[in-house]
Design a protein around this motif. Structure first.
Motif, short mmCIF file in Angstrom:
data_model
loop_
_atom_site.label_atom_id
_atom_site.label_comp_id
_atom_site.label_asym_id
_atom_site.label_seq_id
_atom_site.Cartn_x
_atom_site.Cartn_y
_atom_site.Cartn_z
N ALA A 224 -13.83 13.75 6.74
CA ALA A 224 -13.19 15.02 6.41
C ALA A 224 -11.68 14.94 6.58
N TRP A 225 -11.23 14.33 7.67
CA TRP A 225 -9.78 14.18 7.91
C TRP A 225 -9.13 13.40 6.76
N ARG A 226 -9.73 12.28 6.41
CA ARG A 226 -9.15 11.45 5.35
C ARG A 226 -9.15 12.19 4.01
N HIS A 227 -10.17 13.01 3.78
CA HIS A 227 -10.21 13.77 2.53
C HIS A 227 -9.02 14.72 2.43
N VAL A 228 -8.75 15.44 3.52
CA VAL A 228 -7.62 16.37 3.52
C VAL A 228 -6.31 15.60 3.35
N ARG A 233 -1.75 13.61 -0.18
CA ARG A 233 -1.06 12.46 -0.77
C ARG A 233 -1.09 12.52 -2.29
N ALA A 234 -2.25 12.90 -2.84
CA ALA A 234 -2.36 13.02 -4.30
C ALA A 234 -1.44 14.11 -4.84
N ALA A 235 -1.17 15.13 -4.01
CA ALA A 235 -0.26 16.20 -4.41
C ALA A 235 1.19 15.84 -4.15
N GLU A 236 1.43 14.59 -3.75
CA GLU A 236 2.79 14.05 -3.52
C GLU A 236 3.53 14.83 -2.42
N VAL A 237 2.79 15.18 -1.38
CA VAL A 237 3.39 15.82 -0.22
C VAL A 237 3.87 14.72 0.72
N THR A 238 5.15 14.65 0.96
CA THR A 238 5.73 13.58 1.78
C THR A 238 6.44 14.09 3.03
#
Length: 388
Positions: A224-228, A233-238
């Motif tokens: 679950a943690w990795r999914h969030v 990351r896919a949304a390019e949140v850095t």
């Protein structure tokens, strides 16, 4: 002789024409030159002509690396209050009592009702504090209703931890993805660093995201943690510092942490929750005795920086001020601890530093040390590696 001279003249003329064509049309050879066809050799002037100044190539000034937060050799002081950024009255009282501006503020948001609200993050940032979101996948109203009935603590734990709608498998299956994506887009839009403390104290059995409750199974917390994390990351949140935060182990009854750890690629700070003066800690126990065993366990599988993400002391045995003084004497010995967040809440017991003049003095004296005196700003980059 005349025919030979003419032939030579033709050859000379032909050669001159070919050289002229090559100079005007043919591309510059790559060997010894640049990819854009411009030679790196210095330009030489024609004989007898005035010297021409060399034309400098435009160069970009190197961008300096962002300063780290906290600076080397320093540790931040954070705070969590009951109302968080919704009402700064308790924060103001804490700041005045401590004579210190905290550099981090931890506040909670529940998946059942809390949508992304930029105002809350900006209010914290504008106060000179790094926002740390305690992001909780549950319906907090279940817990609130149980507490209002003044039920025993363990009964409250059992009630609030049973929330099938928030099972870990549902998170991994993507059931909450639209909600998560809205937060990811909102946090990305902030343009400054934030920390997310996701599903904390997972090694207990008192929250619905624990593998020991709510019908969850071993291995599902990490999934679950990795999914969030991967969705962000896919949304390019850095601009997120990910904080994994178990509860301090006290009697060996809690599960081993290694099986609950998402991995260094998914975690930036490792946090620990621990209190003095309640439950197993009613009798006096030092800072090192509360946190030391868990720190040693964590160091067996990760070298990520540590943060005491939630702590406090009660005066159940009249030694709260003493514990604070001792804790801050111990803290500098732990160079891998980047900061400490104080739980400034009167809940179950009074954990606040304003609970008595003696406690206030002890805390203010402790945080007056130079290692806690620095400022946070949005330009700072959270430190995610320990110094060599």
């Amino acid at each position: 002789m005349r025919r030979l001279t003419a032939a030579r003249a033709v050859l000379v003329l032909t050669g001159a024409l070919l050289l002229t064509y090559a100079a005007a049309v043919a591309p510059t050879p790559m060997f010894g030159g640049r990819e854009d066809g411009r030679s790196d050799r210095p330009v030489t002037a024609e004989p007898g002509s005035p010297p021409r100044p060399a034309k400098a190539e435009p160069e970009e000034s190197p961008r300096p690396d962002a300063e780290p937060f906290p600076p080397a050799g320093k540790a931040f002081i954070g705070v969590m209050t009951d109302k968080g950024p919704h009402d700064f009255a308790v924060l103001d009282a804490f700041t005045a009592a401590a004579k210190h501006q905290p550099q981090v503020m931890l506040f909670s948001a529940s998946w059942n009702v809390d949508t992304f609200d930029r105002t809350l993050f900006d209010r914290i940032s504008n106060r000179g504090m790094l926002p740390m979101l305690g992001w909780e996948p549950w319906d907090y109203r279940v817990d609130k209703a149980a507490r209002e009935k003044k039920l025993p603590t363990r009964e409250i734990d059992q009630i609030r931890s049973h929330q099938p709608a928030y099972r870990l498998s549902r998170i991994t299956a993507g059931d909450f993805d639209p909600y998560l994506r809205s937060w990811a887009e909102g946090i990305r839009s902030l343009g400054y660093p934030v920390a997310i403390r996701l599903a904390h104290e997972m090694n207990g059995d008192w929250y619905p995201w624990s593998e020991a409750s709510n019908g969850n199974r071993p291995g599902e917390y990490v999934q679950a943690w990795r999914h969030v994390h991967d969705l962000f990351r896919a949304a390019e949140v850095t601009n997120v510092t990910w904080v994994w935060s178990p509860n301090a182990s006290w009697d060996g009854s809690l599960p081993k942490l290694a099986g609950l750890y998402p991995g260094d690629h998914y975690v930036d700070w490792v946090g620990i929750t621990g209190y003095y003066g309640i439950g197993a800690y009613t009798q006096y126990r030092s800072f090192d005795s509360i946190f030391g065993p868990t720190i040693s366990e964590i160091r067996a599988f990760s070298r990520k920086p540590l943060v005491i993400t939630e702590t406090g002391a009660s005066d159940a045995t009249g030694r709260k001020a003493e514990w604070i003084t001792e804790a801050f004497r111990a803290l500098p010995r732990h160079r891998d601890i980047l900061g400490l967040i104080w739980f400034e809440v009167d809940k179950e017991l009074d954990w606040r530093i304003v609970s008595s003049p003696a406690v206030t003095r002890a805390f203010a004296t402790a945080v007056a040390d130079a290692r806690y005196r620095f400022s946070w700003s949005p330009e700072l980059l959270p430190r995610t590696k320990l110094d060599d």
